[in-house]
Design a protein around this motif. Sequence first.
Motif, PDB file in Angstrom:
ATOM      1  N   MET A   1       0.762  -1.058   0.002  1.00  0.00           N
ATOM      2  CA  MET A   1       0.038  -0.181  -0.004  1.00  0.00           C
ATOM      3  C   MET A   1       0.934   1.241   0.089  1.00  0.00           C
ATOM      4  SD  MET A   1      -3.327  -0.774   2.369  1.00  0.00           S
ATOM      5  CE  MET A   1      -2.573  -1.576   3.755  1.00  0.00           C
ATOM      6  N   PRO A   2       0.552   2.106  -0.810  1.00  0.00           N
ATOM      7  CA  PRO A   2       1.618   3.291  -0.971  1.00  0.00           C
ATOM      8  C   PRO A   2       1.282   4.595  -0.052  1.00  0.00           C
ATOM      9  CG  PRO A   2      -0.187   3.434  -2.677  1.00  0.00           C
ATOM     10  CD  PRO A   2      -0.463   2.227  -1.948  1.00  0.00           C
ATOM     11  N   ASP A   3       2.228   5.492   0.140  1.00  0.00           N
ATOM     12  CA  ASP A   3       2.077   6.498   0.831  1.00  0.00           C
ATOM     13  C   ASP A   3       1.909   7.755  -0.049  1.00  0.00           C
ATOM     14  OD1 ASP A   3       2.887   4.745   2.885  1.00  0.00           O
ATOM     15  OD2 ASP A   3       4.900   5.533   2.891  1.00  0.00           O
ATOM     16  N   TYR A   4       1.053   8.822   0.656  1.00  0.00           N
ATOM     17  CA  TYR A   4       0.543   9.939  -0.194  1.00  0.00           C
ATOM     18  C   TYR A   4       0.791  11.120   0.679  1.00  0.00           C
ATOM     19  CZ  TYR A   4      -2.323   6.554  -3.037  1.00  0.00           C
ATOM     20  OH  TYR A   4      -2.591   5.548  -3.701  1.00  0.00           O
ATOM     21  N   MET A   5       0.950  12.295  -0.001  1.00  0.00           N
ATOM     22  CA  MET A   5       1.117  13.531   0.668  1.00  0.00           C
ATOM     23  C   MET A   5      -0.522  14.183   0.130  1.00  0.00           C
ATOM     24  SD  MET A   5       2.673  16.029   2.283  1.00  0.00           S
ATOM     25  CE  MET A   5       4.425  15.533   2.194  1.00  0.00           C
ATOM     26  N   VAL A   6      -1.148  14.552   1.276  1.00  0.00           N
ATOM     27  CA  VAL A   6      -2.416  14.977   1.016  1.00  0.00           C
ATOM     28  C   VAL A   6      -2.200  16.581   1.169  1.00  0.00           C
ATOM     29  CG1 VAL A   6      -4.900  14.972   1.497  1.00  0.00           C
ATOM     30  CG2 VAL A   6      -3.521  12.961   1.399  1.00  0.00           C
ATOM     31  N   THR A   7      -2.562  17.459   0.347  1.00  0.00           N
ATOM     32  CA  THR A   7      -2.657  18.896   0.552  1.00  0.00           C
ATOM     33  C   THR A   7      -4.033  19.299   0.559  1.00  0.00           C
ATOM     34  OG1 THR A   7      -0.628  19.173  -0.346  1.00  0.00           O
ATOM     35  CG2 THR A   7      -1.690  21.064  -0.229  1.00  0.00           C
ATOM     36  N   LEU A   8      -4.446  20.163   1.552  1.00  0.00           N
ATOM     37  CA  LEU A   8      -5.639  20.529   1.871  1.00  0.00           C
ATOM     38  C   LEU A   8      -6.014  22.376   2.189  1.00  0.00           C
ATOM     39  CD1 LEU A   8      -7.261  18.129   4.449  1.00  0.00           C
ATOM     40  CD2 LEU A   8      -7.544  18.116   2.066  1.00  0.00           C
ATOM     41  N   GLU A   9      -6.677  22.828   1.658  1.00  0.00           N
ATOM     42  CA  GLU A   9      -6.777  24.332   2.068  1.00  0.00           C
ATOM     43  C   GLU A   9      -7.756  24.466   2.861  1.00  0.00           C
ATOM     44  OE1 GLU A   9      -7.277  26.129  -2.074  1.00  0.00           O
ATOM     45  OE2 GLU A   9      -9.073  25.215  -2.231  1.00  0.00           O
ATOM     46  N   SER A  10      -7.745  25.574   3.452  1.00  0.00           N
ATOM     47  CA  SER A  10      -8.945  25.796   4.510  1.00  0.00           C
ATOM     48  C   SER A  10      -8.846  27.588   4.529  1.00  0.00           C
ATOM     49  CB  SER A  10      -8.421  25.483   5.917  1.00  0.00           C
ATOM     50  OG  SER A  10      -7.430  25.917   6.344  1.00  0.00           O
ATOM     51  N   ALA A  11      -9.935  27.872   4.972  1.00  0.00           N
ATOM     52  CA  ALA A  11     -10.201  29.523   5.050  1.00  0.00           C
ATOM     53  C   ALA A  11     -10.344  29.909   6.609  1.00  0.00           C
ATOM     54  CB  ALA A  11     -11.508  29.774   4.222  1.00  0.00           C
ATOM     55  N   TRP A  12      -9.529  31.030   7.041  1.00  0.00           N
ATOM     56  CA  TRP A  12      -9.641  31.085   8.526  1.00  0.00           C
ATOM     57  C   TRP A  12      -9.799  32.430   8.656  1.00  0.00           C
ATOM     58  CZ3 TRP A  12      -7.928  27.086  11.202  1.00  0.00           C
ATOM     59  CH2 TRP A  12      -7.829  27.274  12.718  1.00  0.00           C
ATOM     60  N   ILE A  13     -11.049  32.944   9.452  1.00  0.00           N
ATOM     61  CA  ILE A  13     -11.351  34.294   9.564  1.00  0.00           C
ATOM     62  C   ILE A  13     -10.731  34.636  11.006  1.00  0.00           C
ATOM     63  CG2 ILE A  13     -13.301  35.577  10.065  1.00  0.00           C
ATOM     64  CD1 ILE A  13     -14.839  33.424   8.397  1.00  0.00           C
ATOM     65  N   ILE A  14     -10.057  35.867  10.893  1.00  0.00           N
ATOM     66  CA  ILE A  14      -9.434  36.636  11.894  1.00  0.00           C
ATOM     67  C   ILE A  14     -10.305  38.119  12.175  1.00  0.00           C
ATOM     68  CG2 ILE A  14      -7.332  37.492  12.824  1.00  0.00           C
ATOM     69  CD1 ILE A  14      -7.174  34.704  12.534  1.00  0.00           C
ATOM     70  N   LYS A  15     -10.773  38.303  13.360  1.00  0.00           N
ATOM     71  CA  LYS A  15     -11.266  39.618  13.580  1.00  0.00           C
ATOM     72  C   LYS A  15     -10.581  40.400  14.369  1.00  0.00           C
ATOM     73  CE  LYS A  15     -15.882  37.681  13.536  1.00  0.00           C
ATOM     74  NZ  LYS A  15     -17.218  37.428  14.183  1.00  0.00           N
ATOM     75  N   ASP A  16     -10.522  41.643  14.250  1.00  0.00           N
ATOM     76  CA  ASP A  16      -9.995  42.702  15.036  1.00  0.00           C
ATOM     77  C   ASP A  16      -8.299  42.673  14.665  1.00  0.00           C
ATOM     78  OD1 ASP A  16     -12.096  43.682  16.349  1.00  0.00           O
ATOM     79  OD2 ASP A  16     -11.806  42.288  17.915  1.00  0.00           O
TER      80      ASP A  16
END
Length: 112
Positions: A1-16
Amino acid sequence: MPDYMVTLESAWIIKDVKTMDDAISIAIGEAGKRLNPAAKYVEIETGMMVCPLCNKALNCAVVVANTALVGLTLQMKVFRAESEEHAVRIAKSVIGKALRDVPLNVQDVQEL
């Protein structure tokens, strides 16, 4: 079974927040704190996007009215997955548990 590099993107909200650099630093710090005990092996970087006019790479962040939306890239190595889809499910499960209520989208999957 192979190994994988998974890249995810996320959105982060910062206030003030006043500047884009502050927003990026805060977003990476908050994501790191939430990932640290459970998934400290996840790489966190600022998301990048390409300018449609000049084709240069730009930080994926915007600040409007002291509120920022920062795009983060999260990379995780998944070992011994049955397929790419299985690797994505594992990565989303591990990262999603630590980053509840943060949208995640698959950006890339590479077999190692």
